[in-house]
Structures are given as structure tokens and as C-alpha cells.
Design a protein around this motif. Sequence first.
Motif, short mmCIF file in Angstrom:
data_model
loop_
_atom_site.label_atom_id
_atom_site.label_comp_id
_atom_site.label_asym_id
_atom_site.label_seq_id
_atom_site.Cartn_x
_atom_site.Cartn_y
_atom_site.Cartn_z
N ALA A 20 0.83 -1.21 0.00
CA ALA A 20 0.00 0.00 0.00
C ALA A 20 0.86 1.26 0.00
O ALA A 20 0.56 2.23 -0.69
CB ALA A 20 -0.93 -0.01 1.21
N VAL A 21 1.95 1.24 0.76
CA VAL A 21 2.85 2.39 0.79
C VAL A 21 3.46 2.62 -0.59
O VAL A 21 3.51 3.75 -1.08
CB VAL A 21 3.95 2.19 1.86
CG1 VAL A 21 5.05 3.23 1.72
CG2 VAL A 21 3.34 2.25 3.25
N GLY A 26 3.61 5.48 -5.86
CA GLY A 26 3.47 5.39 -7.32
C GLY A 26 2.39 6.32 -7.84
O GLY A 26 2.58 6.99 -8.86
N VAL A 27 1.26 6.38 -7.16
CA VAL A 27 0.18 7.29 -7.56
C VAL A 27 0.66 8.74 -7.48
O VAL A 27 0.39 9.55 -8.37
CB VAL A 27 -1.08 7.06 -6.69
CG1 VAL A 27 -2.09 8.18 -6.89
CG2 VAL A 27 -1.71 5.71 -7.02
N GLY A 28 1.40 9.06 -6.44
CA GLY A 28 1.94 10.41 -6.31
C GLY A 28 2.88 10.77 -7.44
O GLY A 28 2.85 11.88 -7.98
N LEU A 29 3.72 9.83 -7.84
CA LEU A 29 4.64 10.07 -8.95
C LEU A 29 3.91 10.24 -10.27
O LEU A 29 4.29 11.08 -11.10
CB LEU A 29 5.66 8.93 -9.05
CG LEU A 29 6.71 8.89 -7.95
CD1 LEU A 29 7.57 7.64 -8.08
CD2 LEU A 29 7.58 10.13 -8.00
N VAL A 30 2.87 9.47 -10.49
CA VAL A 30 2.08 9.61 -11.72
C VAL A 30 1.39 10.97 -11.75
O VAL A 30 1.36 11.63 -12.79
CB VAL A 30 1.05 8.45 -11.83
CG1 VAL A 30 0.03 8.73 -12.93
CG2 VAL A 30 1.77 7.15 -12.10
N GLN A 31 0.85 11.42 -10.62
CA GLN A 31 0.21 12.74 -10.58
C GLN A 31 1.24 13.84 -10.82
O GLN A 31 0.95 14.82 -11.51
CB GLN A 31 -0.49 12.94 -9.23
CG GLN A 31 -1.74 12.12 -9.07
CD GLN A 31 -2.38 12.29 -7.70
OE1 GLN A 31 -1.75 12.79 -6.77
NE2 GLN A 31 -3.62 11.85 -7.58
#
Length: 123
Positions: A20-21, A26-31
Motif C-alpha cells: 500500500a505504501v 506510485g500514484v503520487g509520482l504519476v500525478q
Amino acid sequence: MSRAPSDLGFSLIEALVALAVFAMAGVGLVQLQTHSLQTLSQVETRALADIVAQNALVELVAGAVPPAPGQRAEAQTFAGRDWQIVTQVTPAGDMLRVSVAVSSASDATPAARAHAFVAAGAS
């Protein structure tokens, strides 16, 4: 001393928490990447619009005859994009103030503006 079987590796909960971490990172990097691409597109649009505005201004100021007072709009293609150029010429004493606003053909908000003064009697 021997270890208990539960101490030999990661538990399922620990593995899920770690996953989950990493997923949130990963979601933060994509954003962040998406935001960077949007910013790059905006900067490119502004830079190209500024070039179009400066070119239009130079054509008006460098002409043999001073531009006539008033407002005019024209469309132009530059760098594979369509631009809307609005030129405003207003008297300012013995000078003419020439203002150019350039916007993308799909957006009415000017992406760049340029201003200059030219003598009313000669260029």
C-alpha cells in the motif's frame, strides 16, 4: 536458540502495508508527471504565442506606412497551431500605441501580449 515459526518472515499484513505504501508513492509520482506535462504544454503555448505576437508587432512597426488606428483580428498558423491575433492601434499624442494580443484559436484568453509605440507621421 531457535526461532518460532512466526518470526521467520513477513506476515501477510506487513506485506500488504508495504504494498500500500509503494502504491501510494506510485500514484503520487504519476500525478506529479501529469502535472509536469500540463505545465510543459502551457509553457510551450505561451512561448509560441509570444513569438507570434512579437512577429506581428515587428511587421506592423517596421512597415513603410504607419498602421491605421483601430482594431483588427486575423488568424495565422505557426508551428502547426492556429492562432488568433488581435491588433489594437490607438493614437497617443504624436505617436501610435500598437498592442497585439495572441490567443490559441481554441481559447479566447490571450496567451501573449506585446506593445510598442511608433511615430504617427513615419515609421
